[in-house]
Scaffold this motif. Structure first.
Motif, PDB file in Angstrom:
ATOM      1  N   ASN A 142      28.769  29.144  57.702  1.00  0.00           N
ATOM      2  CA  ASN A 142      28.246  29.394  59.050  1.00  0.00           C
ATOM      3  C   ASN A 142      29.231  30.181  59.911  1.00  0.00           C
ATOM      4  OD1 ASN A 142      30.122  27.364  59.368  1.00  0.00           O
ATOM      5  ND2 ASN A 142      28.887  26.136  60.775  1.00  0.00           N
ATOM      6  N   GLN A 143      30.459  30.361  59.411  1.00  0.00           N
ATOM      7  CA  GLN A 143      31.446  31.178  60.112  1.00  0.00           C
ATOM      8  C   GLN A 143      31.631  32.538  59.430  1.00  0.00           C
ATOM      9  OE1 GLN A 143      35.016  28.882  61.387  1.00  0.00           O
ATOM     10  NE2 GLN A 143      33.949  27.109  60.545  1.00  0.00           N
ATOM     11  N   GLN A 144      30.761  32.816  58.463  1.00  0.00           N
ATOM     12  CA  GLN A 144      30.777  34.105  57.755  1.00  0.00           C
ATOM     13  C   GLN A 144      32.100  34.364  57.034  1.00  0.00           C
ATOM     14  OE1 GLN A 144      27.787  35.731  57.592  1.00  0.00           O
ATOM     15  NE2 GLN A 144      27.133  33.950  58.779  1.00  0.00           N
ATOM     16  N   ILE A 145      32.743  33.309  56.579  1.00  0.00           N
ATOM     17  CA  ILE A 145      33.962  33.443  55.784  1.00  0.00           C
ATOM     18  C   ILE A 145      33.594  33.238  54.322  1.00  0.00           C
ATOM     19  CG2 ILE A 145      36.266  32.525  55.309  1.00  0.00           C
ATOM     20  CD1 ILE A 145      36.410  31.611  58.220  1.00  0.00           C
ATOM     21  N   ARG A 146      33.836  34.239  53.493  1.00  0.00           N
ATOM     22  CA  ARG A 146      33.486  34.155  52.078  1.00  0.00           C
ATOM     23  C   ARG A 146      34.636  33.550  51.280  1.00  0.00           C
ATOM     24  NH1 ARG A 146      29.141  37.300  50.369  1.00  0.00           N
ATOM     25  NH2 ARG A 146      29.388  36.069  48.477  1.00  0.00           N
ATOM     26  N   VAL A 147      34.294  32.713  50.316  1.00  0.00           N
ATOM     27  CA  VAL A 147      35.282  32.083  49.442  1.00  0.00           C
ATOM     28  C   VAL A 147      34.872  32.336  47.994  1.00  0.00           C
ATOM     29  CG1 VAL A 147      36.439  29.942  48.772  1.00  0.00           C
ATOM     30  CG2 VAL A 147      35.721  30.289  51.160  1.00  0.00           C
ATOM     31  N   TYR A 148      35.795  32.859  47.206  1.00  0.00           N
ATOM     32  CA  TYR A 148      35.516  33.154  45.802  1.00  0.00           C
ATOM     33  C   TYR A 148      36.551  32.499  44.889  1.00  0.00           C
ATOM     34  CZ  TYR A 148      32.845  37.049  47.824  1.00  0.00           C
ATOM     35  OH  TYR A 148      31.968  37.819  48.564  1.00  0.00           O
ATOM     36  N   ALA A 149      36.096  32.016  43.749  1.00  0.00           N
ATOM     37  CA  ALA A 149      36.967  31.677  42.631  1.00  0.00           C
ATOM     38  C   ALA A 149      36.865  32.858  41.670  1.00  0.00           C
ATOM     39  CB  ALA A 149      36.511  30.397  41.950  1.00  0.00           C
ATOM     40  N   VAL A 150      37.993  33.492  41.376  1.00  0.00           N
ATOM     41  CA  VAL A 150      37.950  34.767  40.651  1.00  0.00           C
ATOM     42  C   VAL A 150      38.711  34.691  39.329  1.00  0.00           C
ATOM     43  CG1 VAL A 150      38.480  37.224  40.744  1.00  0.00           C
ATOM     44  CG2 VAL A 150      37.781  36.036  42.825  1.00  0.00           C
ATOM     45  N   HIS A 151      38.017  35.093  38.262  1.00  0.00           N
ATOM     46  CA  HIS A 151      38.668  35.261  36.961  1.00  0.00           C
ATOM     47  C   HIS A 151      39.351  36.626  36.965  1.00  0.00           C
ATOM     48  CE1 HIS A 151      39.475  35.682  32.772  1.00  0.00           C
ATOM     49  NE2 HIS A 151      38.486  36.512  32.536  1.00  0.00           N
ATOM     50  N   PRO A 152      40.682  36.674  36.854  1.00  0.00           N
ATOM     51  CA  PRO A 152      41.396  37.950  36.961  1.00  0.00           C
ATOM     52  C   PRO A 152      41.426  38.771  35.682  1.00  0.00           C
ATOM     53  CG  PRO A 152      42.971  36.196  36.658  1.00  0.00           C
ATOM     54  CD  PRO A 152      41.613  35.533  36.720  1.00  0.00           C
ATOM     55  N   GLY A 153      40.905  38.190  34.596  1.00  0.00           N
ATOM     56  CA  GLY A 153      41.018  38.850  33.299  1.00  0.00           C
ATOM     57  C   GLY A 153      42.312  38.443  32.607  1.00  0.00           C
ATOM     58  N   TRP A 154      42.397  38.799  31.340  1.00  0.00           N
ATOM     59  CA  TRP A 154      43.609  38.526  30.567  1.00  0.00           C
ATOM     60  C   TRP A 154      44.563  39.689  30.805  1.00  0.00           C
ATOM     61  CZ3 TRP A 154      44.174  38.767  24.528  1.00  0.00           C
ATOM     62  CH2 TRP A 154      45.406  38.214  24.169  1.00  0.00           C
ATOM     63  N   ILE A 165      33.307  34.493  40.199  1.00  0.00           N
ATOM     64  CA  ILE A 165      33.112  35.873  39.777  1.00  0.00           C
ATOM     65  C   ILE A 165      34.346  36.365  39.019  1.00  0.00           C
ATOM     66  CG2 ILE A 165      31.544  36.421  41.702  1.00  0.00           C
ATOM     67  CD1 ILE A 165      33.944  37.673  43.151  1.00  0.00           C
ATOM     68  N   ASN A 166      34.195  37.510  38.349  1.00  0.00           N
ATOM     69  CA  ASN A 166      35.372  38.151  37.788  1.00  0.00           C
ATOM     70  C   ASN A 166      35.935  39.143  38.817  1.00  0.00           C
ATOM     71  OD1 ASN A 166      33.869  40.564  37.602  1.00  0.00           O
ATOM     72  ND2 ASN A 166      33.410  40.255  35.446  1.00  0.00           N
ATOM     73  N   HIS A 167      37.028  39.801  38.477  1.00  0.00           N
ATOM     74  CA  HIS A 167      37.687  40.661  39.467  1.00  0.00           C
ATOM     75  C   HIS A 167      36.868  41.905  39.796  1.00  0.00           C
ATOM     76  CE1 HIS A 167      39.194  43.548  36.362  1.00  0.00           C
ATOM     77  NE2 HIS A 167      39.202  42.477  35.581  1.00  0.00           N
ATOM     78  N   ARG A 168      35.823  42.161  39.038  1.00  0.00           N
ATOM     79  CA  ARG A 168      34.938  43.284  39.350  1.00  0.00           C
ATOM     80  C   ARG A 168      33.786  42.861  40.249  1.00  0.00           C
ATOM     81  NH1 ARG A 168      36.107  43.563  33.909  1.00  0.00           N
ATOM     82  NH2 ARG A 168      37.406  45.351  33.283  1.00  0.00           N
ATOM     83  N   GLY A 169      33.753  41.597  40.598  1.00  0.00           N
ATOM     84  CA  GLY A 169      32.694  41.091  41.474  1.00  0.00           C
ATOM     85  C   GLY A 169      31.448  40.658  40.742  1.00  0.00           C
TER      86      GLY A 169
END
Length: 233
Positions: free
Chosen positions: A174-186, A224-228
């Motif tokens: 509700n505050q328009q703050i996005r949170v992601y858990a990101v797989h950066p790749g090997w 998501i992965n690092h490419r979104g």
């Protein structure tokens, strides 16, 4: 943009700091030796003295994180992005019968409780920023759908980090703050090893694209992965 990065003294954290300042952003680099940075982080700070603020940070210590947050509040007043990058990988090849639970506890302390402590104390700073984003560096090892019999401490800590990311994304929606858990790749870092195929600079560049909102990512996605691109839960 003012970007706070944990574990910024090496590996992906250093690549993120370098990429960010080269794009004109201000980096607040958190590391254990932050008051007196060494190596490439020191070089980066000397090259960009007005763009790199180095602070001492131990993600296993709530007191350390609280002190760092207060210092940044006094100097900057706000931040626009947080990248929880600090992490450890222990007991990679250990079978469950041989697992050292002290290293499991340490892994959870760094990989899960560390980001939780950071968000507890840095969220007030983030709320004062603009176009805010949180990136928690996760892993494909944290995918329950793709679970395999190994890396118990690391995989379990990243699965839990994914859950925290989902919770935080909902809490801040509700505050328009996005949170992601990101797989950066090997990627080729101390953790990834020399056999890794990916480049930390490429991953860092993609993560900066996410922070800069250059990638269109569905609102319901959080892992998501690092490419979104969506990662299997």
């Amino acid at each position: 943009m003012k970007i706070f990065i944990t574990g910024a003294n090496r590996g992906l954290g250093l690549a993120l700091a370098s990429t960010a300042v080269e794009r004109g952003h201000t980096v607040i680099a958190g590391s254990r030796d932050g008051e007196n940075p060494t190596g490439k982080l020191k070089v980066l700070q000397e090259r960009f003295p007005d763009k790199v603020l180095s602070v001492s940070l131990d993600v296993t210590s709530e007191q350390s994180i609280s002190i760092a947050a207060n210092q940044i509040m006094e100097k900057e007043g706000s931040i626009d992005a947080i990248i929880n990058n600090a992490g450890v990988l222990y007991e990679r090849d250990a079978k469950i019968e041989d697992l050292d639970f002290s290293l499991l506890e340490l892994t959870m302390n760094v990989n899960l409780y560390g980001p939780m402590r950071v968000m507890k104390h840095f969220l007030p700073l983030l709320k004062q920023g603009t176009n805010q984003t949180v990136i928690n560096i996760s892993s494909d090892a944290g995918s329950i759908a793709n679970a395999y019999g190994g890396d118990y401490p690391y995989a379990i800590s990243k699965t839990a980090l994914n859950m925290f990311s989902k919770q935080l994304n909902h809490y801040l929606s509700n505050q328009q703050i996005r949170v992601y858990a990101v797989h950066p790749g090997w990627i080729k870092t101390d953790m990834g090893g020399d056999k890794a195929r990916g480049s930390p600079i490429e991953t860092a560049s993609n993560l900066l694209d996410i922070l800069e909102k250059k990638k269109e990512i569905d609102r319901d996605l959080f892992f998501i992965n690092h490419r979104g691109e969506a990662m299997p839960l």
